[in-house]
Enzyme design. Structure first.
Site, PDB file in Angstrom:
ATOM      1  N   GLY A  30      -0.637 -20.177   3.487  1.00 50.84           N
ATOM      2  CA  GLY A  30      -0.249 -18.977   2.752  1.00 50.84           C
ATOM      3  C   GLY A  30      -0.356 -17.733   3.612  1.00 50.84           C
ATOM      4  O   GLY A  30      -0.842 -17.774   4.749  1.00 50.84           O
ATOM      5  N   THR A  32      -2.181 -15.018   3.115  1.00 45.74           N
ATOM      6  CA  THR A  32      -3.542 -14.463   3.299  1.00 45.74           C
ATOM      7  C   THR A  32      -4.275 -15.265   4.364  1.00 45.74           C
ATOM      8  O   THR A  32      -4.950 -14.701   5.233  1.00 45.74           O
ATOM      9  CB  THR A  32      -4.316 -14.476   1.961  1.00 45.74           C
ATOM     10  N   ALA A  87      -5.156 -18.473  -2.784  1.00 39.96           N
ATOM     11  CA  ALA A  87      -4.988 -18.928  -4.175  1.00 39.96           C
ATOM     12  C   ALA A  87      -3.933 -18.073  -4.860  1.00 39.96           C
ATOM     13  O   ALA A  87      -3.685 -16.929  -4.453  1.00 39.96           O
ATOM     14  CB  ALA A  87      -6.308 -18.833  -4.932  1.00 39.96           C
ATOM     15  N   ASP A  88      -3.329 -18.640  -5.898  1.00 44.04           N
ATOM     16  CA  ASP A  88      -2.334 -17.897  -6.681  1.00 44.04           C
ATOM     17  C   ASP A  88      -2.970 -17.230  -7.898  1.00 44.04           C
ATOM     18  O   ASP A  88      -2.533 -16.177  -8.336  1.00 44.04           O
ATOM     19  CB  ASP A  88      -1.199 -18.847  -7.085  1.00 44.04           C
ATOM     20  N   LYS A  98      -3.353 -23.160  -7.274  1.00 44.36           N
ATOM     21  CA  LYS A  98      -2.836 -23.085  -5.923  1.00 44.36           C
ATOM     22  C   LYS A  98      -1.509 -23.849  -5.851  1.00 44.36           C
ATOM     23  O   LYS A  98      -1.186 -24.602  -6.739  1.00 44.36           O
ATOM     24  CB  LYS A  98      -3.832 -23.721  -4.939  1.00 44.36           C
ATOM     25  N   GLY A  99      -0.787 -23.615  -4.753  1.00 45.78           N
ATOM     26  CA  GLY A  99       0.390 -24.450  -4.522  1.00 45.78           C
ATOM     27  C   GLY A  99       1.714 -23.727  -4.547  1.00 45.78           C
ATOM     28  O   GLY A  99       2.752 -24.377  -4.452  1.00 45.78           O
ATOM     29  N   GLY A 101       2.833 -22.219  -2.217  1.00 42.90           N
ATOM     30  CA  GLY A 101       3.401 -22.531  -0.901  1.00 42.90           C
ATOM     31  C   GLY A 101       3.693 -24.016  -0.740  1.00 42.90           C
ATOM     32  O   GLY A 101       4.106 -24.464   0.343  1.00 42.90           O
ATOM     33  N   GLU A 107      -4.118 -29.337   0.713  1.00 41.70           N
ATOM     34  CA  GLU A 107      -5.165 -28.322   0.507  1.00 41.70           C
ATOM     35  C   GLU A 107      -6.320 -28.916  -0.303  1.00 41.70           C
ATOM     36  O   GLU A 107      -7.490 -28.667   0.004  1.00 41.70           O
ATOM     37  CB  GLU A 107      -4.578 -27.099  -0.205  1.00 41.70           C
TER      38      GLU A 107
HETATM   39  C1  5RP Z   1      -0.099 -22.708  -0.719  1.00 37.95           C
HETATM   40  C2  5RP Z   1      -1.192 -22.034  -1.459  1.00 37.95           C
HETATM   41  C3  5RP Z   1      -1.521 -20.637  -1.045  1.00 37.95           C
HETATM   42  O1  5RP Z   1      -2.828 -20.593  -0.590  1.00 37.95           O
HETATM   43  C4  5RP Z   1      -1.326 -19.735  -2.244  1.00 37.95           C
HETATM   44  O2  5RP Z   1       0.015 -19.856  -2.675  1.00 37.95           O
HETATM   45  C5  5RP Z   1      -1.629 -18.275  -1.895  1.00 37.95           C
HETATM   46  O3  5RP Z   1      -0.735 -17.807  -0.945  1.00 37.95           O
HETATM   47  P1  5RP Z   1      -0.706 -16.287  -0.485  1.00 37.95           P
HETATM   48  O4  5RP Z   1      -1.979 -16.025   0.242  1.00 37.95           O
HETATM   49  O5  5RP Z   1       0.531 -16.201   0.381  1.00 37.95           O
HETATM   50  O6  5RP Z   1      -0.572 -15.441  -1.734  1.00 37.95           O
HETATM   51  O7  5RP Z   1      -1.816 -22.555  -2.356  1.00 37.95           O
HETATM   52  O8  5RP Z   1       0.170 -23.981  -1.253  1.00 37.95           O
END
Ligand code: 5RP
Length: 232
Positions: A30, A32, A87-88, A98-99, A101, A107
């Site tokens: 992701g 972050t 995390a989302d 999560k997920g 991405g 993960e």
């Molecule tokens: C990928 C994930 C990411 O960690 C989640 O989507 C957060 O991403 P971002 O930091 O870009 O907001 O779970 O599968």
């Protein structure tokens, strides 16, 4: 850089302070985590550290290589010192969705192989209850998509097959599977839902991470807050 990018960067920097000489680190995915991998690469260079990482996605693998982080596998290192991931959504008990991405399966495997799990996020990810305005990504065997969709609908979910942006057809994960983004509305019992979902044949993994995060660094406009009290 807007405040959210700064917030993500600061949260990531706090997480990387937990990494010590000789650690084997789970490398989440992701935007972050990308800041965390930059920061980890910087520490490796400046402090001449010997650190290696297990990437959770092709994205994490490439970022590790770009940042001079040695890459290893769970076969060589089945127990990791810590994992840093994004995390989302994060609730008050540090359960997460999560997920977004598409890397949720690896993960979750890497997180469960870790002694300590650190989540990095900006404060827009904090929620009272998971699932409010956030679908749960679910990785599904392509062979099983139709029966899994039918099962999810029976459970009250509204699944959508995730479509690729620069390719026709569905997103294909690093494991060769599809992703269903499932709107369940507010999730009162994430543990129960997670267990039920894992019982559906064809579901490989779900983006509900229940009781897995030990520490969450939350970046705000000015500050970074630490949630979770685990001392590692
Ligand atoms: C990928 C994930 C990411 O960690 C989640 O989507 C957060 O991403 P971002 O930091 O870009 O907001 O779970 O599968």
């Amino acid at each position: 850089m807007d405040w959210r990018e700064n917030a993500k960067k600061r949260a990531a920097a706090h997480a990387v302070r937990h990494v010590e000489e000789g650690f084997v680190v789970g490398l989440g995915s992701g935007t972050t985590v990308a800041y965390a991998l930059q920061e980890l690469g910087k520490r490796i260079r400046e402090e001449n550290l010997c650190i290696c990482g297990v990437p959770t996605s092709s994205q994490a693998f490439l970022l590790a290589v770009q940042n001079n982080i040695l890459v290893t596998t769970l076969d060589e290192h089945p127990l990791l010192n810590l994992t840093i991931d994004g995390a989302d959504q994060v609730d008050e008990k540090l359960n997460t969705i999560k997920g977004m991405g598409g890397a949720l399966t690896r993960e979750k495997i890497v997180a469960s192989a870790s002694k300590v799990n650190i989540i990095v996020a900006d404060e827009t990810k904090l929620v009272k209850i998971l699932g409010d305005s956030q679908s749960v990504p679910i990785e599904v065997l392509p062979f099983a998509v139709s029966p899994v969709v039918a099962n999810l609908k029976k459970m009250g979910g509204a699944p959508t097959l995730r479509e690729a942006k620069k390719k026709l057809g569905p997103v294909v994960t690093d494991n060769g599977n599809f992703i269903l983004d499932v709107n369940f509305g507010p999730i009162e019992d994430p543990a129960g839902l997670s267990q039920t979902l894992k019982g559906v044949p064809g579901i490989v993994e779900t983006g509900l991470f229940v009781g897995m995060a030990d520490i969450v660094y939350v970046g705000g406009k000015e500050t970074v807050r630490r949630l979770g009290s685990k001392a590692e």
